[in-house]
Design an enzyme around this catalytic site. Structure first.
Site, mmCIF file in Angstrom:
data_model
loop_
_atom_site.group_PDB
_atom_site.id
_atom_site.type_symbol
_atom_site.label_atom_id
_atom_site.label_comp_id
_atom_site.label_asym_id
_atom_site.label_seq_id
_atom_site.Cartn_x
_atom_site.Cartn_y
_atom_site.Cartn_z
ATOM 1 N N GLU A 190 0.845 -1.194 0.000
ATOM 2 C CA GLU A 190 0.000 0.000 0.000
ATOM 3 C C GLU A 190 0.882 1.247 0.000
ATOM 4 O OE1 GLU A 190 -3.823 1.776 2.487
ATOM 5 O OE2 GLU A 190 -2.389 0.517 3.547
ATOM 6 N N LYS A 237 -9.821 1.966 -2.389
ATOM 7 C CA LYS A 237 -10.080 1.584 -0.995
ATOM 8 C C LYS A 237 -11.458 2.077 -0.579
ATOM 9 C CE LYS A 237 -7.554 1.666 3.413
ATOM 10 N NZ LYS A 237 -6.315 2.194 4.016
ATOM 11 N N CYS A 263 -5.914 -2.884 2.698
ATOM 12 C CA CYS A 263 -5.707 -2.662 4.128
ATOM 13 C C CYS A 263 -6.993 -2.723 4.957
ATOM 14 C CB CYS A 263 -4.973 -1.335 4.338
ATOM 15 S SG CYS A 263 -4.101 -1.238 5.927
#
Length: 269
Positions: free
Chosen positions: A43, A112, A153
């Site tokens: 990331e 995300k 994440c």
């Protein structure tokens, strides 16, 4: 399906974007010497993990970092999950992961969806939503080995997202991530093993190498778990190219032995 050879590129991220791109390319070439099929970057692989850098380091789709990843995937003839980077679009900034096939063509893109807004008493505080906007797509892409799910994440904490990817045929969930020194020791391995067991698939996480001098310190420990929940490969804290083989036939074998997915009671829940 066959056996996929994967590389997790646990690289150190510096403040020079161009240097990060050059270094990522070097490490991808190093990994490719071992005959890999898939490589995954961390990331924010080309940007320090801080709200004050996201917009400044951002670019639109097709920009410098995107082009470098596409070119490298084509040269090495690998599937490349480009970790994530700040994407600029319509005045907004997204935390975005691009996926390229062996010909360097973009075959998937994940923004995300769950922004990392955390305030742990006595631990980490960070609010991505101060700068970033959330995506709104579930991402699964095809390879000759089978389907692969992708999230970033904090997305991975939501079992509903992982289950939906598995329901859509994902045999592996890939997670570019940067857990910190509060959440990492507590939940990193637990989450990858848990999602693997719940969905009877492989789970793979690639993180930046740990740098204690940065304001946000990555837990590192890039990881691969199998559908039985066994940690197949795990990195340390420093820079590392972690290689592992993924035999998707294990998913079906585990599902036959332990029929969780087929025994679900949709009539009850």
């Amino acid at each position: 399906m066959g056996v996929m050879r994967a590389a997790m590129i646990q690289m150190k991220v510096v403040h020079d974007k161009q240097q990060n791109l050059i270094h990522a390319r070097e490490l991808l070439y190093q990994a490719a010497q071992d005959g890999i099929d898939l490589a995954v970057l961390p990331e924010m692989f080309c940007c320090p993990y801080s709200n004050r850098f996201f917009r400044a380091y951002g670019e639109e789709e097709g920009g410098v970092a995107w082009t470098a990843l596409s070119q490298t995937a084509r040269e090495l003839q690998i599937y490349l999950v480009g970790g994530s980077m700040p994407e600029l679009s319509d005045g907004k900034v997204y935390n975005t992961s691009y996926v390229f096939d062996r010909g360097g063509r973009q075959i998937a893109k994940h923004r995300k969806a769950h922004l990392f807004d955390i305030d742990v008493e006595g631990g980490q505080r960070f609010r991505e939503s101060e700068v970033l906007s959330p995506g709104s797509q579930i991402t699964v892409f095809d390879t000759e080995f089978g389907k692969i799910g992708l999230c970033i994440c904090f997305d991975f904490r939501f079992q509903e997202l992982a289950k939906t990817m598995a329901d859509r045929g994902a045999q592996l969930i890939v997670v570019p991530a940067a857990f910190n020194m509060t959440t990492g020791p507590a939940h990193w391995e637990l989450l990858f093993r848990q999602r693997a067991v719940d969905n009877q698939i492989f789970t793979l996480g690639t993180a930046p190498a740990r740098d204690e001098t940065e304001e946000y310190v990555s837990y590192a420990n890039s990881i691969l778990a199998d559908p039985w929940g066994t940690v197949v490969a795990r990195a340390g804290t420093g820079e590392e190219v972690l290689l592992a083989e993924i035999d998707f036939a294990q998913n079906e074998a585990i599902r036959r032995q332990l029929p969780i997915r087929s025994a679900r009671r949709g009539d009850l829940y």
